[in-house]
Design a protein around this motif. Structure first.
Motif, PDB file in Angstrom:
ATOM      1  N   VAL A  89      -4.581 -11.661   1.388  1.00 43.99           N
ATOM      2  CA  VAL A  89      -4.487 -10.725   2.501  1.00 43.99           C
ATOM      3  C   VAL A  89      -3.858  -9.395   2.105  1.00 43.99           C
ATOM      4  CG1 VAL A  89      -4.479 -12.558   4.236  1.00 43.99           C
ATOM      5  CG2 VAL A  89      -2.296 -11.685   3.361  1.00 43.99           C
ATOM      6  N   GLY A  90      -3.235  -9.325   0.909  1.00 48.43           N
ATOM      7  CA  GLY A  90      -2.611  -8.084   0.476  1.00 48.43           C
ATOM      8  C   GLY A  90      -1.776  -8.286  -0.765  1.00 48.43           C
ATOM      9  N   ALA A  91      -0.860  -7.356  -1.001  1.00 48.01           N
ATOM     10  CA  ALA A  91       0.005  -7.425  -2.181  1.00 48.01           C
ATOM     11  C   ALA A  91       1.364  -6.824  -1.847  1.00 48.01           C
ATOM     12  CB  ALA A  91      -0.628  -6.676  -3.353  1.00 48.01           C
ATOM     13  N   CYS A  92       2.364  -7.241  -2.595  1.00 44.82           N
ATOM     14  CA  CYS A  92       3.704  -6.682  -2.443  1.00 44.82           C
ATOM     15  C   CYS A  92       4.442  -6.836  -3.759  1.00 44.82           C
ATOM     16  CB  CYS A  92       4.471  -7.354  -1.312  1.00 44.82           C
ATOM     17  SG  CYS A  92       4.719  -9.101  -1.550  1.00 44.82           S
ATOM     18  N   GLY A  93       5.531  -6.100  -3.909  1.00 41.25           N
ATOM     19  CA  GLY A  93       6.271  -6.222  -5.150  1.00 41.25           C
ATOM     20  C   GLY A  93       7.438  -5.269  -5.231  1.00 41.25           C
ATOM     21  N   ILE A  94       7.989  -5.187  -6.437  1.00 41.73           N
ATOM     22  CA  ILE A  94       9.141  -4.343  -6.726  1.00 41.73           C
ATOM     23  C   ILE A  94       8.838  -3.557  -7.986  1.00 41.73           C
ATOM     24  CG2 ILE A  94      11.618  -4.324  -7.224  1.00 41.73           C
ATOM     25  CD1 ILE A  94      11.585  -7.263  -6.123  1.00 41.73           C
ATOM     26  N   ALA A  95       9.035  -2.252  -7.918  1.00 38.07           N
ATOM     27  CA  ALA A  95       8.846  -1.387  -9.086  1.00 38.07           C
ATOM     28  C   ALA A  95      10.049  -0.465  -9.194  1.00 38.07           C
ATOM     29  CB  ALA A  95       7.562  -0.572  -8.950  1.00 38.07           C
TER      30      ALA A  95
END
Length: 199
Positions: A89-95
């Motif tokens: 359904v999507g993407a998420c993260g930490i950069a």
């Protein structure tokens, strides 16, 4: 065997945990996800509200993203957001952004307004504070995107300032609201239950 001797795909699968929430599973993206990821992200409404997603978004863009994240010394950890039965359904993260860990997320348009972004973002926050040991997290939302701002506020982020951010799909900069969440505040506000780490 050292990290340099481990194949990138094996590193991704072995070192990026699977996070489980009430309705979602967050996992590392794989090359076989590129086609579905490209179809989901190829929407101008998504691209214009993120820093790096181009429009149009092609399969090659998805492949570039997948091969660039979750690698040793890469600096960016990314999860695909999937429903329990496996639908992406999507993407998420930490950069790392300007020397600080920055939380980001996006969902396919047909999955908006269902609480998935808030649920996934809480899982990433939990991971960032408990597993990665960050003391502070940052995030941003375009000033024209009140839905994203609400997600951040529901997760405990506090507004800091307005700044400019380069938006790839616009090929220009746009004003964004900048937010911050400290570990102490997050611990005091955490009421949504623990995120389960599957692997």
């Amino acid at each position: 065997m050292t990290l340099l001797e481990i194949e990138t795909g094996a590193f991704r699968e072995g070192c990026i945990p699977v996070l489980e929430t009430e309705r979602l599973i967050l996992r590392a993206p794989r090359l076989e996800d590129a086609k579905v990821l490209a179809a989901l992200a190829n929407d101008k409404r998504i691209a214009e509200n993120t820093r790096r997603i181009p429009f149009p978004y092609k399969r090659s863009d998805a492949e570039d993203f997948i091969t660039a994240v979750n690698v040793p010394a890469g600096g960016e950890i990314a999860f695909l957001i999937t429903l329990r039965e496996g639908t992406v359904v999507g993407a998420c993260g930490i950069a790392m952004q300007d020397g600080a860990p920055d939380v980001g997320y996006w969902l396919g348009v047909k999955h908006w307004n269902k609480g998935y972004a808030t649920e996934a973002t809480r899982a990433v926050i939990d991971f960032a504070f408990t597993e990665l040991g960050h003391d502070t997290l940052h995030a941003g939302a375009r000033v024209t995107n009140p839905a994203s701002r609400r997600i951040l506020e529901k997760c405990g982020f506090q507004w800091m300032a307005v700044g400019l951010c380069r938006i790839r799909a616009l090929n220009s900069s746009a004003p964004i609201d900048r937010f911050r969440l400290d570990r102490g505040l997050w611990l005091s506000l955490k009421s949504w239950g623990d995120v389960k780490r599957v692997a």
